[in-house]
Design an enzyme around this catalytic site. Sequence first.
Site, short mmCIF file in Angstrom:
data_model
loop_
_atom_site.label_atom_id
_atom_site.label_comp_id
_atom_site.label_asym_id
_atom_site.label_seq_id
_atom_site.Cartn_x
_atom_site.Cartn_y
_atom_site.Cartn_z
N LYS A 199 1.01 -8.93 -15.11
CA LYS A 199 1.20 -8.56 -13.71
C LYS A 199 1.03 -9.81 -12.86
CE LYS A 199 -2.23 -5.69 -13.63
NZ LYS A 199 -3.19 -4.61 -13.31
N THR A 223 -2.38 -2.70 -1.07
CA THR A 223 -2.34 -3.03 -2.50
C THR A 223 -3.57 -2.53 -3.24
OG1 THR A 223 -3.33 -5.17 -2.00
CG2 THR A 223 -0.94 -5.11 -2.18
N GLY A 268 -5.52 -0.35 -5.55
CA GLY A 268 -5.17 0.59 -6.62
C GLY A 268 -3.80 0.37 -7.24
N THR A 269 -3.15 -0.76 -6.95
CA THR A 269 -1.84 -1.00 -7.56
C THR A 269 -1.93 -1.07 -9.08
OG1 THR A 269 -2.22 -3.34 -7.10
CG2 THR A 269 -0.72 -2.18 -5.62
N GLY A 270 -3.01 -1.71 -9.56
CA GLY A 270 -3.17 -1.86 -11.01
C GLY A 270 -3.34 -0.52 -11.69
N CYS A 271 -4.21 0.34 -11.10
CA CYS A 271 -4.44 1.68 -11.66
C CYS A 271 -3.12 2.45 -11.70
CB CYS A 271 -5.41 2.47 -10.78
SG CYS A 271 -6.96 1.63 -10.44
N1 LIG Z 1 2.17 -7.70 -2.44
C1 LIG Z 1 2.77 -7.14 -3.50
N2 LIG Z 1 4.10 -6.96 -3.49
C2 LIG Z 1 4.72 -6.41 -4.52
N3 LIG Z 1 4.11 -5.99 -5.63
C3 LIG Z 1 2.78 -6.14 -5.72
C4 LIG Z 1 2.03 -6.71 -4.66
N4 LIG Z 1 0.73 -6.71 -5.02
C5 LIG Z 1 0.68 -6.15 -6.24
N5 LIG Z 1 1.90 -5.81 -6.67
C6 LIG Z 1 2.25 -5.19 -7.95
O1 LIG Z 1 1.26 -4.25 -8.30
C7 LIG Z 1 0.92 -4.34 -9.68
C8 LIG Z 1 -0.55 -4.62 -9.87
O2 LIG Z 1 -0.85 -5.77 -9.18
P1 LIG Z 1 -2.05 -6.76 -9.46
O3 LIG Z 1 -1.59 -7.88 -10.29
O4 LIG Z 1 -2.57 -7.10 -8.12
O5 LIG Z 1 -3.05 -5.87 -10.30
P2 LIG Z 1 -4.56 -5.52 -10.11
O6 LIG Z 1 -5.31 -6.67 -9.57
O7 LIG Z 1 -5.00 -5.00 -11.41
O8 LIG Z 1 -4.57 -4.34 -9.05
P3 LIG Z 1 -5.87 -3.50 -8.60
O9 LIG Z 1 -6.24 -4.04 -7.28
O10 LIG Z 1 -5.44 -2.11 -8.50
O11 LIG Z 1 -6.90 -3.70 -9.62
C9 LIG Z 1 1.79 -5.42 -10.22
O12 LIG Z 1 2.88 -4.80 -10.83
C10 LIG Z 1 2.23 -6.22 -9.06
O13 LIG Z 1 3.47 -6.80 -9.27
C1 LIG Z 2 -12.61 3.25 -9.80
C2 LIG Z 2 -11.79 2.04 -9.59
N1 LIG Z 2 -11.02 1.60 -10.59
C3 LIG Z 2 -10.25 0.51 -10.42
C4 LIG Z 2 -10.25 -0.17 -9.23
C5 LIG Z 2 -9.37 -1.40 -9.10
O1 LIG Z 2 -8.78 -1.53 -7.91
C6 LIG Z 2 -11.05 0.34 -8.19
N2 LIG Z 2 -11.10 -0.25 -6.97
N3 LIG Z 2 -11.80 1.43 -8.40
MG LIG Z 3 -6.73 -3.97 -11.65
#
Ligand SMILES: Nc1ncnc2c1ncn2[C@@H]1O[C@H](COP(=O)(O)OP(=O)(O)OP(=O)(O)O)[C@@H](O)[C@H]1O
Ligand SMILES: Cc1ncc(CO)c(N)n1
Ligand SMILES: [Mg+2]
Length: 771
Positions: free
Chosen positions: A428, A461, A463-466
């Site tokens: 990612k 952004t 929770g994007t990862g979840c």
């Molecule tokens: N500003 C953005 N524009 C477009 N896509 C984004 C943006 N920010 C995050 N994403 C997309 O969201 C997904 C997860 O992003 P990221 O790499 O930030 O993961 P993360 O840090 O695990 O997220 P989380 O904050 O939920 O833990 C990826 O597919 C990324 O491409």
């Molecule tokens: C519970 C939980 N899982 C994952 C994340 C990552 O964004 C968060 N903020 N909270």
């Molecule tokens: Mg994450």
Amino acid sequence: MSGAKQDPVADQPRDADRWAVYLVTDANQCAASGRSVPDTVSAAVAAGVRAIQVRAKDAHGGGFLEEVLAVADALAATPGGQDTALIVNDRIDVALAARAAGARVDGVHVGQSDLPAGRVREMLWPGAILGVSVGEPAEAAAAAPHADYLGVGPVVDTATKPDARASLGLGGVAAVCAASPLPCVAIGGIDVAATPRLRAVGAAGVAIVSGICAHPDPGAASTAYLDAWRSAKNRPPSARAEGRSMPASARPHLRLPRVLSIAGTDPTGGAGTAADLKSITAAGGYGMAVVTSLVAQNTRGVRGVHLPPIAFLNEQLAAVSDDVELDAVKTGMLATADIIAAVGAWLDAHAPAVLVVDPVMVATSGDRLLDADAEAAMRAFCRRATVITPNTDELAVLTHQRPATTQAEAIAQARGWAQETGTAVVVKTGHLHGPSAANLWVGPHGETHRVDAPRIETTATHGTGCSLASALATRLGSGESPAEALGWATRWLSEAIANGADQRVGSGHGPVDHAHRARRLQRAADPRPWTEADAVPRQWHHPDDVAPGLTPDAAACPPAGPWTSALWRAAAPVRARIAASSFVTGLLRGTLDQESFAFYLSQDAAYLTGYARALAALAVRAPSAAQAALWASASAHCELGEAELHRTWLAAHSEPLDVRSGPITDGYVWFLIGHGLASPYVVGVAAALPCMWLYAQTGADAGAVPHDHPYGAWIATYQDPEALAATTDALGVVEDALERASALERADAARAFLTACRHEAEFFDQATRRG
Ligand SMILES: Nc1ncnc2c1ncn2[C@@H]1O[C@H](COP(=O)(O)OP(=O)(O)OP(=O)(O)O)[C@@H](O)[C@H]1O
Ligand SMILES: Cc1ncc(CO)c(N)n1
Ligand SMILES: [Mg+2]
């Protein structure tokens, strides 16, 4: 001459069980057991085989053709034969000749020593099935863009194909299946006992030669293979223990994947289990959640974490697995080494077919969500996964390296990890900088699938990862290949991020809009008549009757008078929707993913063929030679000039030219042809106008396009001066026809015009609705 009907099984071969047992004929073996090839085929089909390949290694062309025609006749005469795919081995000319003779032939199968698959595809008829023999992942990758299925083998050394290469064994078949997005049919020396094992390593079917042809009772032999195939579980209980998952591409699509999230909570609904449940629902699954930790957090940060006793976590896990069969599991925040151990023990006993591990360590807000001393435990836990979805910081921790600062560095880290552990990684790039927020699937055999997405300027952004991991688990759990699943999840999330801020939730990093796509599709599915056309009065006497109160805005190609001016104003809402659509904005900005553009282009190629015919109908009905010439030359331009651009772009980008029209394209095309042929001339020309007029407008909205714009050549066609001149002429014709028309016809024409505008909006939007 064959009596079989020319009625291809077309879509049927895409059925999950199409290739389960695939009979490949061998005339010598059939003869040795006292039977003709057609008789053997009939017996196999009567037993339930639904795919036949006619192979005649020694026969000359004429003899081979006779055999194909005889098999086609046998299929026509056997119950189930209509639904059975008939594939011709090696000889494209024989397949074409058989079709020319009226036989139903569905496709061709070629080997590595035949013409390249892409060349063969160009020679085949639309909708033809193309199979390609491959023996290693690289061959599978080369064939994949052109083929419909792959023949993978030989599984064991075999006498039926003396020129065959070294046998692959189960492991070799599994490796090719894992690397291929297409159904992989195993071939070469497969006995009944090996059949369920091949299914378990990911094969989409078994291709059988001697096991059926040389058997004294080919019907009974077919039944034995089919029973053995069906006896295998859809997913291998042992696969997880081996650290390998069954490739999604080979699993039949499940009706509703049942997906469990094991994660922490977020009471503001943007991350953790809440985000997971919304994402699973949006991706088409049934969502469930086991809570590892209660987190007091909002869009601004984490305030506290409460960990329920491990015994209670175990109770939750058991409550789910005692009752519900799971198609996929996604893990998120696991918080401590104890929780990781408990979830690991549960996974040992309940291996799901798909396990997506999001190795959550730190939240977007910067708060720690995993104990520092649990990193080693998380590293080991990740090895259980089908795929892990670390952000770049987490990837660095897992691989003991410094955080990547470029996509290339992140990919290199992921490669190392995948090779060492056998577990795929989704890289990612949300934490990196630059215009791209692409996701990449990096597999253990070096295969990568890149899905482009633009970086979006937003604070939404959280929770994007979840959300990505949960959507991915759901799509993999439904049977999609890695490329398909990551493609869907990335496109869906991109739309959710882009529209997240509109929800007005919280003042920090806000949640994405998980339901945006669903709401858009819900609107598209509304069966009520389109309101803009509904608003036209039953009779239209005066330009102000249509769209009263709407203020005019400038058109790039100006209206030709009061009537077309009224149409322009009435179309304002749908024009605004087109301009704001994610497809058109992405296209003009150059951020649209190539796959969506290729889909759009192939539909547009299909559309142009129909549009050319609608214009030709108008030429026939035109009241003057000048108008007839206008429509006829526009028709010729569509058929010849424009479609050529589609072909060259798709070929240059290695995208298949798929000219099968989808339902949205069909709906628009037949609406235009219908009005062109059967409605008053004024209605036909009003219906045909938006295609020209709205395209000219989109071209003008694009403005000057930089020379390195990925869709620059395409946008230039919108700005083509010849097309603009034709649009101006068409506007004159419509204005004139409306002026002369009765009030009733005029109203019908306005309705047809507005409906065509709506068709235009749907047409653009369709490329972002796939999956
Ligand atoms: N500003 C953005 N524009 C477009 N896509 C984004 C943006 N920010 C995050 N994403 C997309 O969201 C997904 C997860 O992003 P990221 O790499 O930030 O993961 P993360 O840090 O695990 O997220 P989380 O904050 O939920 O833990 C990826 O597919 C990324 O491409
Ligand atoms: C519970 C939980 N899982 C994952 C994340 C990552 O964004 C968060 N903020 N909270
Ligand atoms: Mg994450």
